[in-house]
Design an enzyme around this catalytic site. Structure first.
Site: not given
Ligand SMILES: Cc1cc2nc3c(=O)[nH]c(=O)nc-3n(C[C@H](O)[C@H](O)[C@H](O)COP(=O)(O)O)c2cc1C
Ligand SMILES: Cc1cc2nc3c(=O)[nH]c(=O)nc-3n(C[C@H](O)[C@H](O)[C@H](O)COP(=O)(O)OP(=O)(O)OC[C@H]3O[C@@H](n4cnc5c(N)ncnc54)[C@H](O)[C@@H]3O)c2cc1C
Ligand SMILES: Cc1cc2nc3c(=O)[nH]c(=O)nc-3n(C[C@H](O)[C@H](O)[C@H](O)COP(=O)(O)OP(=O)(O)OC[C@H]3O[C@@H](n4cnc5c(N)ncnc54)[C@H](O)[C@@H]3O)c2cc1C
Ligand SMILES: Cc1cc2nc3c(=O)[nH]c(=O)nc-3n(C[C@H](O)[C@H](O)[C@H](O)COP(=O)(O)O)c2cc1C
Ligand code: FES
Ligand code: FES
Lengths: 259, 304, 304, 259
Positions: B45, B73, B127, B130, B265
């Protein structure tokens, strides 16, 4: 331990308007440790709808490896769930969270269980366990109308049971608080599950009593990893203190969570 | 020969599968469900310098084949991660990729400098993308020049290779990729979420307290594949691809598009065992495709 | 009082529902299925100056809750539309919105000038956002200054109000909206498709001959809602919203986000009767929401 | 007329490996005008998978309001279709397109019907109608292997029937063209449906005969509105001439469509 179990639908029944009682069998039942824990259900084999649905465990029969859930078919997820038939397989993750502390009320003491709508189900297993321990349970159950009242007789079989309906079509007209103000406060503990405003009212009414509240929040993972379901606590003034409903809760001692 | 092994800057991966940042916390919860040493890597995270509570709730909403999130975050802060989260992960034989976030360059630099020294952190993921943080963050992810400078600043202090995570919410993803490559990035991770919104059916107001949220899940896979396809043809650094991965075929697709590894994710929420399941199924899928080593998949969409 | 009627520049709509451009041809096929006079309006397929065959096939691919298309503006050309398509539509009591496309300003201007004179064309929709045309098109849709100039050039020759169709594939949708408003646009239609790709599971090559395609359908609705929400708060001209509409609730959502009318694209392929069905169901939904006239929905997501 | 009909599954049966025969009843059947027309099927009530699936009509029984489709369960759409059970409702759009011209072969004449894989189904109703008209039908049916051969007996009951399988596990080893080169070319017309390379080979082999080919293309709307399913024609050199497979076809006279 949390497991992902392919449970079998033992029965599915509409017990009130849009309210379904589903019995599921599987080894997950053996992992349940307290009433008020919940499960996270995958309602479809596809990824649409995507997320699991959190539903409380309403009753367990460990000897049959069976548990009951009671839910309202409302949105697309719960509607799909309501289409499952006896023998179908349901992907269930659980048991999740920490339930109601049964041990906080001793034999011979009285506990008040206050439920609202689809917050009523977990109170049933709780009441069964409390009464089995020799606790005297009083149930106060609030619903919209008589059409959606369920388990009235089941609760009545365990102890004194009061119903409140918003439209007065069953029991007291109004909210659970209307019933609460009429019953004696000669009890040791209260346990409650229902919508936020109800929990708030219950907590305020019984501020000097020992109580436990079960919360709802929108969830992602259901196991504590995604930070979707946090609530502020009353712990300090920095606004940094929080709990996760899914893994720290859903049940918390009254007063802990900021409502 | 391990036919799933991949080597990327700083990362010796047993297999190219890793949970995506924010969808796996700091590993503890999933670590109770299975042995994390099975994973290729873990993207933890986002970590910021200070402790963050994040956005008010509701923070998630479901959409067609996807979900929106606006966690904001939330994390225990740099010291919390260094003291309580990373050490717990040391018992597993798995490289950690630390997701680094902040509001301004100085924050990023400070977190990067310190977290890159943790023994099990083998790479950073910057990151800059975000969509749920108000101040600063969004700018870094959409302006190539600023992204390049930030990358260079972090590279200067990091003890491990630096991957930069790209936002899909831009007109020209190739320009962003080239900029961070020019800034010295060792790799690219992509894509972060698309900015979206869901309204309450009855009130018409945004469901998510933050109003907008990041769209993830299978719905965004076509956009992610297209972007990996485009970027992998213009940069020479490797890409860790993500966006809507749920099954072994999705991994094949991302690698075919040009990714050298793949992150999962949202699918972790649907099936907490999705990563080990995919890893287990990969060899059989390679057999079906007549492929010896998984690296042969990389970029075959645009190879002649 | 017709509680569904909406008035927009050039358009007296019986109801705010219209098929989206490219998903309804020039109306003939659907006209065989139901009475087109039921519709609020019809957005006809893009018209270019010359006849176009478009892209090679395959031109469509399915994705999670969505589809990709790369038709490539196939159309019978300006004269064909004027002579054979528009006259056929005259028998219906329904305003036509002509979707105008081209490769350079002169093409747009020529088509706009002539097609805006057709008796049943009540408005133009400038397609500056089609992601499937190689030369020029894409630039118009992503550069605010160029979009503004094109809008002004078309406004100067058009006999009817001009709506500009925005592409979602941009970093800053508000900047694009403000630019076309400054260029004199009478309204905005949004969103066009997101650029995406699908790979063949076995070969790893793009399924669509054009390689990339435009993503449409329910998958993109959260992005579309977010963009309508943002744009409607910065422009004063009305918006016709679209992107993933399949049912009456989606219409409520788009209008709540800030759209004054709503177009239905891909859903026509799934259910050819979707437009009349939505129109029929709208009054009951307004009743449930306790709303007298549909215009009360417009922008309630951000009204206090 | 094209209608959207909620048809009832009268039966569903796996008749060869992953090949399903489904019988559907509904008033749509009354609208079918020629063999080789197809229907566009919604495989799910949700929008995932999104698009309809085009499937040929394999047989009709107007007196029972019943039609048969035969399809291979391959991707997610056809797999979902294969899960439907007797009594289930299926949303079907059709009949679509223009089928095979039965009237192009007269009583007493001979027609050769050449099908490949899932291109075989529409030839069955075609053969039934041709033979009913007194036409002598010869069937040449190509499959991957014996495992996926279907309707061999049904075709044999209507006329001479040759099977070709790629692995030689049934009939001639090889392709339909191997059979074609062995039979007499003493016939008036040919009708064919199958993969492009097969249509190409058939057309080239029978270049001096009158023939009709049925094409496949990826589809969006299925009714002629979206331009997804176009093919170039051989009409002129400008590359502008085209036909839509869904509404102008799927059947075209041999030589019209550029292969
Ligand atoms: C609940 C949630 C929290 C996330 N938190 C972060 C984060 O803290 N930092 C980050 O770079 N991406 C974060 N993401 C983005 C994911 O790492 C990923 O890039 C994005 O969800 C696309 O992939 P997916 O479709 O497999 O979820 C988050 C995604 C979700 C769904
Ligand atoms: C710990 C816990 C226990 C619960 N126990 C029960 C129970 O025993 N019986 C019962 O009927 N309901 C219970 N609920 C509420 C139940 O989870 C929601 O009614 C259900 O998720 C709605 O899904 P849907 O498909 O009907 O609605 P949709 O509108 O399709 O849901 C969309 C999304 O919002 C989420 N969501 C919607 N409403 C709620 C809500 N009230 N709480 C949390 N998430 C929500 C859904 O999970 C889904 O992710 C519980 C909720 C929690 C958090
Ligand atoms: C006019 C016509 C008649 C047909 N008749 C039959 C028949 O009688 N029996 C039969 O088994 N098959 C038939 N097909 C092929 C059938 O449409 C595809 O096999 C089917 O659409 C594949 O869907 P899926 O869900 O299995 O695959 P998926 O991979 O999930 O399909 C994804 C998308 O691609 C499209 N698609 C995939 N393959 C084809 C294809 N070969 N042709 C057109 N679209 C495709 C699907 O329709 C869908 O939109 C016919 C096709 C056409 C055009
Ligand atoms: C097959 C197809 C063809 C399209 N052709 C055009 C076009 O010619 N002109 C245009 O402006 N938009 C075109 N679009 C975009 C749609 O009008 C619409 O903006 C988009 O599909 C999003 O809406 P939807 O999700 O309801 O389909 C096309 C979309 C599809 C699916
Ligand atoms: S739902 Fe993910 S942390 Fe509670
Ligand atoms: S499928 Fe739409 S025109 Fe043929």
């Amino acid at each position: 331990m949390i497991i992902q179990d392919l449970m079998i639908v033992a029965s599915q029944q509409e017990i009130a308007k849009n309210i379904f009682e589903m019995k599921l069998t599987g080894k997950l039942v053996g992992e349940i440790t307290s009433p008020g824990q919940f499960v996270h259900i995958r309602v479809s084999d596809s990824f649409e709808p995507l997320l699991r649905r959190p539903i409380s465990i309403a009753e367990i029969s460990p000897e049959k490896n069976e548990m009951t859930i009671i839910y309202r078919a409302e949105g697309r997820g719960t509607s799909l769930l309501s289409e499952k038939r006896e023998g179908d397989v349901v992907n269930v993750l659980g048991p999740l969270g920490n339930g109601f502390p049964v041990e906080e009320t001793s034999a011979g003491q009285t506990a008040v269980l206050i439920g609202g709508g689809i917050g009523v189900p977990p109170l049933y297993e709780l009441s069964k366990q409390l009464t089995a321990n020799g606790v005297n349970c009083i149930h106060i159950l609030g619903f919209e109308s008589d059409q959606v009242v369920f388990y009235e007789e089941e609760f009545a079989a365990l102890g004194e049971t009061y119903i409140a309906t918003v439209d007065g079509s069953n029991g007291t007209q109004g909210f659970v608080t209307n019933v609460m103000s009429e019953i004696s406060d000669d009890f040791e503990t209260f346990y409650s599950c229902g919508p936020m405003p109800m929990l708030d009212a219950v907590q305020k009414a019984y501020v000097h009593k020992k109580g436990f509240l079960s919360f709802e929040q929108r969830m992602g993972c259901g196991i504590g990893a995604c930070f979707a379901c946090v609530c502020h606590t009353n712990e300090n003034a920095t606004d940094q203190a929080y709990v996760k409903v899914c893994s720290d809760g859903p049940v918390f001692p009254a007063g802990v969570v900021q409502i | 020969m391990n036919r799933l092994a991949m080597t990327l800057p700083g990362l010796e991966l047993k297999n190219p599968i890793m949970p995506a940042s924010g969808c796996f916390g700091f590993g503890k919860e999933y670590g109770n469900l299975y042995d994390l040493s099975q994973l290729g890597a873990i993207m933890i995270k986002a970590t910021t310098e200070e402790t963050r509570y994040g956005n008010p709730t509701p923070r998630v909403a479901e959409t067609s084949s996807g979900m929106l999130n606006a966690i904001g975050l939330q994390n225990p802060g740099l010291q919390g991660v260094l003291n309580n989260e990373l050490p717990w992960l040391e018992k597993f034989d798995v490289p950690i990729i630390a997701n680094v976030a902040g509001s301004e360059t100085a924050d990023y630099v400070e977190v990067a400098k310190q977290i890159s020294k943790a023994p099990n952190v083998h790479a950073l993921e910057l990151n800059i993308s975000c969509p749920n943080v108000k101040c600063g963050g969004i700018l870094f992810g959409t302006d190539p020049e600023i992204a390049k400078e930030l990358t260079a600043a972090v590279k200067a202090v990091s003890s491990v290779p630096v991957y930069v995570k790209l936002s899909p919410n831009v007109t020209d993803i190739k320009a962003m990729a080239l900029a961070v490559e020019a800034g010295g990035a060792d790799g690219i991770t992509m894509i972060n979420t698309l900015v979206g919104m869901r309204l309450d059916e009855r009130t018409g107001k945004p469901v998510i307290a933050n109003k907008t949220g990041g769209l993830s899940g299978p719905a965004i896979k076509p956009v992610a594949i297209r972007m990996v396809y485009e970027v992998s043809q213009v940069v020479t650094i490797p890409i860790i691809g993500m966006g809507g991965v749920t099954c072994v075929q999705d991994v094949v697709d991302f690698m075919s598009a040009g990714a050298s590894a793949v992150a999962v994710g949202t699918a972790n929420f649907v099936d907490p065992f999705v990563c080990p399941t995919i890893i287990e199924q990969l060899p059989a899928r390679l057999d079906e495709l007549g492929i010896d080593h998984i690296s042969e998949l990389v970029g075959r969409s645009h190879r002649i």
